[in-house]
Design an enzyme around this catalytic site. Sequence first.
Site, PDB file in Angstrom:
ATOM      1  N   GLU A   8      -3.303  58.821  82.613  1.00  0.00           N
ATOM      2  CA  GLU A   8      -2.784  60.185  82.506  1.00  0.00           C
ATOM      3  C   GLU A   8      -2.471  60.786  83.872  1.00  0.00           C
ATOM      4  OE1 GLU A   8      -5.432  59.118  80.827  1.00  0.00           O
ATOM      5  OE2 GLU A   8      -5.221  59.658  78.706  1.00  0.00           O
ATOM      6  N   PHE A  22     -16.684  64.940  70.075  1.00  0.00           N
ATOM      7  CA  PHE A  22     -16.157  63.756  70.751  1.00  0.00           C
ATOM      8  C   PHE A  22     -14.829  64.095  71.431  1.00  0.00           C
ATOM      9  CE2 PHE A  22     -13.492  59.857  70.485  1.00  0.00           C
ATOM     10  CZ  PHE A  22     -14.184  59.105  71.416  1.00  0.00           C
ATOM     11  N   GLN A  23     -14.721  63.740  72.682  1.00  0.00           N
ATOM     12  CA  GLN A  23     -13.532  63.993  73.506  1.00  0.00           C
ATOM     13  C   GLN A  23     -13.166  65.480  73.569  1.00  0.00           C
ATOM     14  OE1 GLN A  23     -10.405  61.085  72.493  1.00  0.00           O
ATOM     15  NE2 GLN A  23     -11.310  59.739  74.026  1.00  0.00           N
ATOM     16  N   LYS A  50      -5.990  69.804  67.321  1.00  0.00           N
ATOM     17  CA  LYS A  50      -5.364  68.810  66.447  1.00  0.00           C
ATOM     18  C   LYS A  50      -5.020  69.392  65.074  1.00  0.00           C
ATOM     19  CE  LYS A  50      -6.061  64.098  64.840  1.00  0.00           C
ATOM     20  NZ  LYS A  50      -6.972  62.947  64.819  1.00  0.00           N
TER      21      LYS A  50
END
Lengths: 560, 157
Positions: free
Chosen positions: A52, A114-115, A164
């Site tokens: 990234e 998570f993340q 998301k």
Amino acid sequence: MKKGRTYGAKALIKTLEKLGVEVIFGYPGGANLPIYEALASSSIKHVLARHEQGASHMADGYARATGKVGVCLATSGPGATNLVTGIATAYMDSVPMLAITGQVPRSNIGTDAFQEVDTTGITIPITKHNLLVQEVKEIPSRIEEAFHIASTGRKGPVLIDIPKDVLFQEFNLPDIKEIVLEGYNPNSEGHPGQIKRAVKTLEHAKKPLIIAGGGIIASESFDVLRQFAEKANIPLTHTFMGKTALADNHPLNLGMCGYHGKVVSNQAIDQADVILALGARFSNRHTINLDTYPGHRKIIHVDIDPAEIGKNVETLLPIVGDLKQILTRLNDLIKPCKHPDWISHLKDIDSRALLPVVPENELTQIGTMRIMQEYLDNPLFVTDVGRHQMFAAHEIKLPSGRHFLSSGGLGTMGFSFPAAVGAAVGMPDRQIVVIAGDGSFVMNCQEIITATEEKLNIICFIMNDSKLGMIAQLQDEFYKSSFDISDLGSFVDFPKMAESMGAQGHRVVTSADLRELMQDKDLYKGVHIVDCVIGKGGEHAYPMVRGNSILDIVEEGGVK
Amino acid sequence: MKHTISILCDDVPGVMTRISGLFSRRGFNIESLSVGVTDNPGKSRFTIVVNGDDTVLEQLRKQLQKLINVINVWDYKEESIVSREHALLKVKAISSNRAELLQLVSSIPARIIDSSGDLWTLEITGDTEDVSSFIDLFRHYGIVESIRTGKIALKRG
């Protein structure tokens, strides 16, 4: 899906298309996969970086080469934090960029999911603006606002973080009203009274000087700057970021000033009676020490960002606005002037400069740069950070324009290769040339894969002295420690590394080798990594300031 | 030099971090900060009191003005503003001093807003110095707990 209805990710891509985005540099992950789903049916090209950080430097290089907004995309958590160095690099050099990051679903935000990281929190200090999109209906307007903010006023990176679940949400695509940002009204025209006073001050000056900064390049004021400098007959020095503001071989261009500047440039700053600073921010790399920086009261400072004026040096005349518009006004109003004595005095100082000695057969950094230029046709240079960067700033001779990309403010090692990928994608007809050190190149060498995959034309010269050159120089000059941390060893086989990633690898040991390689027509097609084995590992980058003021400058070996 | 900085901004998440971050990045200790919505929907107003060098604060004002969510910034001079602070004070009100305490409360801009057994909670309003001196007045009776808001300020006229 019903007619007129869409989902978040699709609306995002549609808005980017409407804004004219042609390419996104990105890397997938769980949280941004809906965006990839929407990209599948889009006209926007996606370039897959291999890290990234690479994606963010690519967007940066694309923006610096083309003047357009560079767009990068990462997933949440580590994807977003990997963008951080690239965003900070763009922020320090005022590069227009839009970074889009995926975020965990709204129901998970704040749970250490998570993340999950607080992406907007992390990037507040290194973005011009950022935000977390909370509702799907906001997506189109927030993206348009982000684009507007990134590309107007003092340009810079803007980050949009999108959860998301918002990317998946359905909604009716609204028509975007005109962008209204109450707190954001960059002034572009400049105060007419101040402009008139500036003209008067410059007309009365005996020893005027222009300091050109990166703002000239950002505003593409090349032609009007040249016309103005010629009409008013004012010599010009440039900061590192101001390289290519005026052609290097223009008779009024004295060269770079500051820490690694030229003696004549720093002397000119000291001796000038009026300084016209154009899009330069008087950073400490230029001034060294504000207490010892020549204390002119007659500084006319033109900048799009009012906060830059008076930040570091006192200003006689502040002019806030777009350089192109203000330089045009200055050029219209000023009477033609002549300063023959002042200019010949500066030429005289410059003629006494110690010139670096370049051995005929041995491969040196300066020698390499001189030879390569003989064979290149209208190249666009991208440099990394280190000693080679300073040699390049002095030795690479270029016309004015977007021809020299480098990380100035943040000094980001690992910038060059991915930025060159971005530049090559944006400017497919240009020959992109990278100058890197063996230390800095390794920091993002994985992007050779991207360059190969995209079939770009990039020649990368690695100034391989088996050292972290700038560190070696600093340790030599300022530290007595026997702990030499600059030694990188010479065991890395760069040609093999290149070949393993689908590029062509070359090694040159003498200047004759280099000349032979440069004559090979195949070099100018595809991705080529040229390992330039620099014989004398210890070339220091001179001139450099060794004392406490811009006048304490030393040239090769000797103090003057 | 003491500065009272007033900031009109969008009422959006993160604006507090952006604003306070600019102060902390430059090593300023914020003496007081108060924020609340205005009569204009979607807009908040901050009043921040800091002590610092005038030139550095001028730079800070410009940096604050650069924030996209910030609509306007004022660095007020003390004499040009009206300002108020508010404090809540829990004091011991035992029978022997209740009358005295009551007299004191009625002689200044203070009010008893709760009395629970031997403890009275008073509210005090005034400018920063007033509030400090009123609190001092009650020290003698035994302050159990106290809290004060930051200063809020508007320009006169």
